[in-house]
Design an enzyme around this catalytic site. Structure first.
Site, mmCIF file in Angstrom:
data_model
loop_
_atom_site.group_PDB
_atom_site.id
_atom_site.type_symbol
_atom_site.label_atom_id
_atom_site.label_comp_id
_atom_site.label_asym_id
_atom_site.label_seq_id
_atom_site.Cartn_x
_atom_site.Cartn_y
_atom_site.Cartn_z
ATOM 1 N N SER A 143 -30.586 55.325 79.414
ATOM 2 C CA SER A 143 -31.488 56.172 78.626
ATOM 3 C C SER A 143 -31.146 57.630 78.882
ATOM 4 O O SER A 143 -30.646 57.984 79.961
ATOM 5 C CB SER A 143 -32.938 55.921 79.058
ATOM 6 O OG SER A 143 -33.806 56.875 78.470
ATOM 7 N N TYR A 156 -39.444 55.823 85.350
ATOM 8 C CA TYR A 156 -38.586 55.198 84.336
ATOM 9 C C TYR A 156 -37.188 55.817 84.386
ATOM 10 O O TYR A 156 -36.173 55.117 84.389
ATOM 11 C CB TYR A 156 -39.226 55.383 82.955
ATOM 12 C CG TYR A 156 -38.375 54.943 81.791
ATOM 13 C CD1 TYR A 156 -38.186 53.595 81.509
ATOM 14 C CD2 TYR A 156 -37.753 55.885 80.962
ATOM 15 C CE1 TYR A 156 -37.402 53.195 80.432
ATOM 16 C CE2 TYR A 156 -36.975 55.489 79.887
ATOM 17 C CZ TYR A 156 -36.807 54.146 79.626
ATOM 18 O OH TYR A 156 -36.037 53.760 78.557
#
Ligand code: NAP
Length: 248
Positions: A143, A156
């Site tokens: 990501s 995250y």
């Protein structure tokens, strides 16, 4: 037809980006193992692939259930066709945006179990077969939150940074065995299943060079490219697909 006759395991293929990847690899000729937690949702993707003329089968496991459950998933996947040629570590626990002061013990355990430990254990379960055949492709779903710092996305982002790091180390370890390991780092991405957030995702991207979210099909196309022969010399790359957001 970039991945004909190969067996691909896509984790988290019941929804979103993983579903788009499963559909794309199947359309390109792969036999796709559609992983998810929920049998009915996984079977629905399998049926969609078969209706389009492809081949697929569901494999079920909760990646938060610990290493033994992940090892069982690896064994289940290997039992279908005797080997997995393409592994896409796509499934992730998406931790909601919040202050680092608010992270709960449960969120910490889930993020590390699903986003870091499960890919490690699953990949270790499938690499020996790839080594025996002298070929294999692993694509990790990172990501942009793993590349740059983002307030409210620390846990995250850290789990995705770990996956980026594993990608580089695995590429170095496994390239001599004929196994290519790469990662993709999407920015905000619209999928069939998050279309209700489209306006939010568009707002997030207004300062990005191309000023729009990505699409699941664009990410799936990059996975298909990385799985195919045109990517034969690409190892250990963390490829952004984020409209240029991490370039500036
Ligand atoms: N969408 C974005 O904007 C974006 C941006 C950057 C990176 N990514 C990455 O792209 C990947 C897919 O994201 P997405 O937006 O498509 O997410 P999504 O729609 O929420 O899908 C996540 C998938 O992971 C599975 N999963 C979650 N927890 C699991 C668990 N404990 N055990 C087994 N499977 C589990 C889900 O299965 P269930 O159906 O059982 O819940 C689902 O199939 C993730 O790695 C994410 O970090 C997404």
């Amino acid at each position: 037809m970039t991945v004909k006759t190969q067996t691909a395991l896509v984790t988290g293929a019941t929804n979103g980006i993983g579903k788009a990847i499963a559909l794309r690899l199947a359309a390109d000729g792969a036999f796709v193992l559609v992983h998810g937690r929920d049998r009915a949702r996984a079977d629905a993707v399998v049926e969609r692939i078969r209706a389009a003329g492809g081949t697929a089968q569901a494999v079920i496991a909760d990646l938060a259930a610990g290493p033994d459950a992940v090892r069982t998933l690896a064994a289940d996947a290997l039992a279908v066709n005797g080997g997995v040629d393409i592994l896409v570590n796509n499934a992730a626990a998406l931790i909601p945006g919040q202050s680092m002061l608010a992270v709960t013990d449960a969120q910490l355990a889930t993020a590390l179990a699903v986003n870091v430990a499960a890919p490690i254990v699953l990949t270790a379960g499938l690499v020996p077969g790839m080594k025996e055949r002298g070929t294999g492709v692993i694509v990790n779903m990172g990501s942009n939150a793993g590349t740059v710092g983002m307030a409210l996305a620390g846990l995250y982002g850290a789990s995705k940074s770990a996956l980026h790091s594993l990608t580089r180390s695995w590429a170095d370890e496994l390239a001599p065995a004929g196994i290519r390991v790469n990662a993709i780092a999407p920015g905000p991405t619209v999928t069939e299943d998050n279309a209700s957030y489209r306006e939010h995702l568009e707002a997030l991207t207004q300062q990005h060079p191309d000023r729009r979210p990505g699409t699941a099909d664009e990410v799936a196309g990059l996975v298909a490219f990385l799985a195919g022969p045109a990517a034969a010399h690409i190892h250990g790359a963390i490829i952004p697909i984020d409209g240029g957001s991490t370039a500036i």
